[in-house]
Scaffold this active site. Structure first.
Site, PDB file in Angstrom:
ATOM      1  N   LYS A 177      10.976  22.392  -1.001  1.00 28.21           N
ATOM      2  CA  LYS A 177       9.396  21.948  -0.677  1.00 28.21           C
ATOM      3  C   LYS A 177       9.327  22.293   0.429  1.00 28.21           C
ATOM      4  O   LYS A 177       9.500  20.981   0.907  1.00 28.21           O
ATOM      5  CB  LYS A 177       9.563  21.201  -1.804  1.00 28.21           C
ATOM      6  CG  LYS A 177       8.872  21.432  -3.013  1.00 28.21           C
ATOM      7  CD  LYS A 177       7.226  21.114  -2.313  1.00 28.21           C
ATOM      8  CE  LYS A 177       6.772  19.781  -1.313  1.00 28.21           C
ATOM      9  NZ  LYS A 177       5.306  19.657  -0.490  1.00 28.21           N
ATOM     10  N   GLY A 230      10.307  11.991   3.968  1.00 23.27           N
ATOM     11  CA  GLY A 230       9.576  11.419   4.273  1.00 23.27           C
ATOM     12  C   GLY A 230       8.756  10.362   4.287  1.00 23.27           C
ATOM     13  O   GLY A 230       9.647   9.130   5.081  1.00 23.27           O
ATOM     14  N   SER A 231       7.860   9.644   4.075  1.00 18.00           N
ATOM     15  CA  SER A 231       7.698   8.058   4.198  1.00 18.00           C
ATOM     16  C   SER A 231       8.263   7.397   2.948  1.00 18.00           C
ATOM     17  O   SER A 231       8.848   7.556   2.000  1.00 18.00           O
ATOM     18  CB  SER A 231       5.664   8.547   3.442  1.00 18.00           C
ATOM     19  OG  SER A 231       5.437   8.242   1.885  1.00 18.00           O
ATOM     20  N   GLY A 235       9.634   8.501  -1.212  1.00 16.26           N
ATOM     21  CA  GLY A 235      10.723   8.189  -1.134  1.00 16.26           C
ATOM     22  C   GLY A 235      11.450   7.529  -2.435  1.00 16.26           C
ATOM     23  O   GLY A 235      12.268   7.537  -3.101  1.00 16.26           O
ATOM     24  N   GLU A 252      16.026   9.504   3.486  1.00 10.51           N
ATOM     25  CA  GLU A 252      15.103   9.916   5.519  1.00 10.51           C
ATOM     26  C   GLU A 252      13.630   9.301   5.805  1.00 10.51           C
ATOM     27  O   GLU A 252      13.260   9.995   4.856  1.00 10.51           O
ATOM     28  CB  GLU A 252      15.356  10.964   6.132  1.00 10.51           C
ATOM     29  CG  GLU A 252      16.931  11.677   6.093  1.00 10.51           C
ATOM     30  CD  GLU A 252      17.497  10.917   6.892  1.00 10.51           C
ATOM     31  OE1 GLU A 252      17.499   9.558   7.525  1.00 10.51           O
ATOM     32  OE2 GLU A 252      19.530  10.902   6.937  1.00 10.51           O
ATOM     33  N   CYS A 286       9.513  10.504  12.923  1.00 11.32           N
ATOM     34  CA  CYS A 286      10.049   9.022  12.324  1.00 11.32           C
ATOM     35  C   CYS A 286      10.979   7.375  12.722  1.00 11.32           C
ATOM     36  O   CYS A 286      10.644   6.557  13.398  1.00 11.32           O
ATOM     37  CB  CYS A 286      10.276   9.324  11.425  1.00 11.32           C
ATOM     38  SG  CYS A 286      12.002  10.592  11.300  1.00 11.32           S
ATOM     39  N   GLU A 386       4.300   1.680  10.309  1.00 11.28           N
ATOM     40  CA  GLU A 386       4.047   2.834  10.786  1.00 11.28           C
ATOM     41  C   GLU A 386       3.165   3.236  11.554  1.00 11.28           C
ATOM     42  O   GLU A 386       2.681   3.275  10.100  1.00 11.28           O
ATOM     43  CB  GLU A 386       4.835   3.268   9.968  1.00 11.28           C
ATOM     44  CG  GLU A 386       5.077   4.969  10.866  1.00 11.28           C
ATOM     45  CD  GLU A 386       6.616   5.770  10.116  1.00 11.28           C
ATOM     46  OE1 GLU A 386       6.259   5.759   8.451  1.00 11.28           O
ATOM     47  OE2 GLU A 386       7.249   6.968  10.651  1.00 11.28           O
TER      48      GLU A 386
END
Ligand code: NAD
Length: 485
Positions: A177, A230-231, A235, A252, A286, A386
């Protein structure tokens, strides 16, 4: 590049399909203007892709191949991409805003994953376990089956490539995706799969909204393994979505990574790392060097030099930035840029000092000035959040103890860095930093070969390196009782 295709479709079961979700207009972040349309997959398209991947897996076509042949097929996908490096890089630059030279590097990095994991395909072996003379016992590493992969927008090609390559090399069928903000260049994975003769259903690439196509994929009962990049918030949703189906998951997630800079550090070398560490991809990395924790003896000099560096960068459309060096492109979207600028404004209000940047550029497109903040409170909003933008936070320390405490003082633990001429001090810090990957005297030291993944809320599981392969296989033990019958 040949003229830009106006509509990009999804690749499912070796077919190019529209999608039930209509069309999405993809913008050029350097201008804010529409670039092309992406066909949007909905839950029904996800259903078709998972069914195709399941059929492919159950047919045994991937596991029947000799691993060296499967590896060659994976490598052929990378070779095909690399042969079109310029064409793909231009499209990636236009949809993602990064400088052209960085986009070229990303295409080469994506191709490298196919080379690396293609080469690894024939190295996965089981072992024989002694159980005494009446038994023979051995293990085999089998693919899970359907590998579901959800990709973020910051490095859409490299992140997808590392999962597709490892998944396919181990014999899994992949459903990928792609991100909504820059999905176009991922279409090249479908083209590469066709060119490399990948069996139908083994690689499926579709774009859809996260809350719709992404959620449908994560919750699908027929996926056997999930890799999410992703975030943290998403997650957590993914981990919950896969749990009822008891599907293993690699997460991740984000980071707020710190470089600890000791008084004896080589500052020219440090500045080169700051350039790469926080201004690559406009800081939307990241594992960015987003915090510099600097010894008081060199603090003022580091702040001054980092500010000069930030001010020296030429910021503008990525497509005009062909040469590697002191330049930076746009951020991915107006929303991300404004969020980053908001964090900068609140940091100033909270007492941090912007020694460079901190504002959006007064021009079309989603640009933020390369920014350096001094006197950032490690426990404050900027010290903890972040930014995912070109914003370096500098903090001062006086004792080694304090440095490690600051560096470890966030919810994250993706990477960490140490800058010193003293190898013992470096080893001590490397041991004490709570992060999945430690860089000594060079930010981003390592490569496709080195395992990457987080401690704490930066996630679990590893991508890259040999370690990642183990996320895509499960161990079967075969024990044979001898001398019967
Ligand atoms: P995001 O979590 O918003 O989106 C990532 C992907 O998840 C997208 O494809 C999105 O469509 C999808 N998604 C969103 N909601 C979903 C849902 N409910 N169910 C299923 N899928 C859903 O992240 P982003 O904004 O695209 O990327 C930025 C974040 O990713 C940052 O936090 C960054 O640190 C992190 N990141 C981590 C790594 C790593 O390797 N550790 C690499 C790149 C980015």
């Amino acid at each position: 590049m040949s003229e830009l295709e106006s509509t990009w479709r999804n690749f499912v079961d070796d077919q190019w399909i529209d999608g039930g979700g209509g069309r999405l207009s993809v913008e050029d972040p350097a201008t804010g203007k529409p670039l092309a349309e992406q066909a949007l997959a909905d839950a029904g398209d996800v259903e078709r892709a998972v069914a195709a991947a399941k059929r492919c897996h159950e047919s045994g076509v991937l596991t029947a191949m000799r691993p060296v042949e499967r590896g060659r097929m994976v490598r052929a996908m990378g070779d095909w991409l690399l042969a079109r490096q310029d064409e793909i890089a231009r499209l990636l630059t236009l949809e993602a805003g990064k400088p052209l030279w960085e986009a070229r590097g990303e295409v080469a990095g994506a191709a490298r994953y196919f080379e690396y994991y293609g080469n690894q395909a024939e190295t996965l072996e089981g072992r024989s376990i002694p159980l005494g003379e009446r038994y023979m016992d051995f293990t085999v590493q089998e693919p899970y089956g359907v590998s579901a992969q959800i990709i973020p927008w910051n490095f859409p090609l490299e992140v997808a490539a590392r999962s597709i390559a490892a998944g396919l090399a181990t014999g899994n069928a992949c459903v990928v995706k792609t991100p909504e903000l820059d999905p176009l260049s991922s279409g090249y994975f479908g083209k590469a799969a066709q060119a490399a003769g990948v069996p139908a259903g083994a690689v499926n690439v579709l774009c859809g909204h996260g809350h719709e196509a992404g959620a449908a994929l994560a919750a699908h009962p027929d996926i056997d393994q999930m890799v999410f990049t992703g975030s943290v918030d998403t997650g957590v949703k993914i981990a919950k979505a896969v749990a009822p189906n008891v599907v293993p998951c690699v997460l991740e997630l984000g980071g707020k990574s710190a470089a600890v800079v000791y008084g004896d550090a080589d500052l020219d070398n440090l500045l080169a790392s700051i350039r790469r560490g926080i201004f690559t991809n406009a800081g939307q990395v990241c594992s960015a060097l987003s915090r510099a924790v600097v010894h008081e003896s060199i603090h003022d000099e580091v702040v001054e030099r980092a500010a000069d560096l930030a001010k020296s960068l030429s910021v503008g459309p990525g497509i005009e930035r062909d040469e590697a060096g002191f330049n930076m492109g746009a951020m991915i979207s107006e929303g991300q840029r404004d969020r980053a600028e908001g964090l900068c404004q609140r940091a100033e209000r909270d007492g941090a000092r912007a020694v460079a940047g901190g504002r959006k550029l007064n021009r079309d497109g989603w640009f933020l000035e390369p920014t350096v903040f001094d006197r950032v409170d490690p426990a404050g909003e900027l010290g903890q959040t972040e930014v995912f933008g070109p914003v370096l936070s500098v903090m001062k320390f006086s004792s080694d103890e304090e440095a490690i405490e600051i560096a470890n003082g966030t919810q994250y633990g993706l990477v960490g860095g140490v800058f010193t001429a003293d190898v013992e001090r470096a080893m001590d810090a490397a041991r004490r930093l709570r992060a999945g990957q430690i860089f000594v005297n060079e930010w981003f030291a390592g490569g496709v070969e080195t395992p990457f993944g987080g401690y704490g809320k930066s996630g679990y599981g590893r991508e890259k390196g040999r370690e990642a392969l183990m996320n895509y296989v499960q161990t079967k033990n075969v024990a044979i009782r001898l001398g019967v019958g």
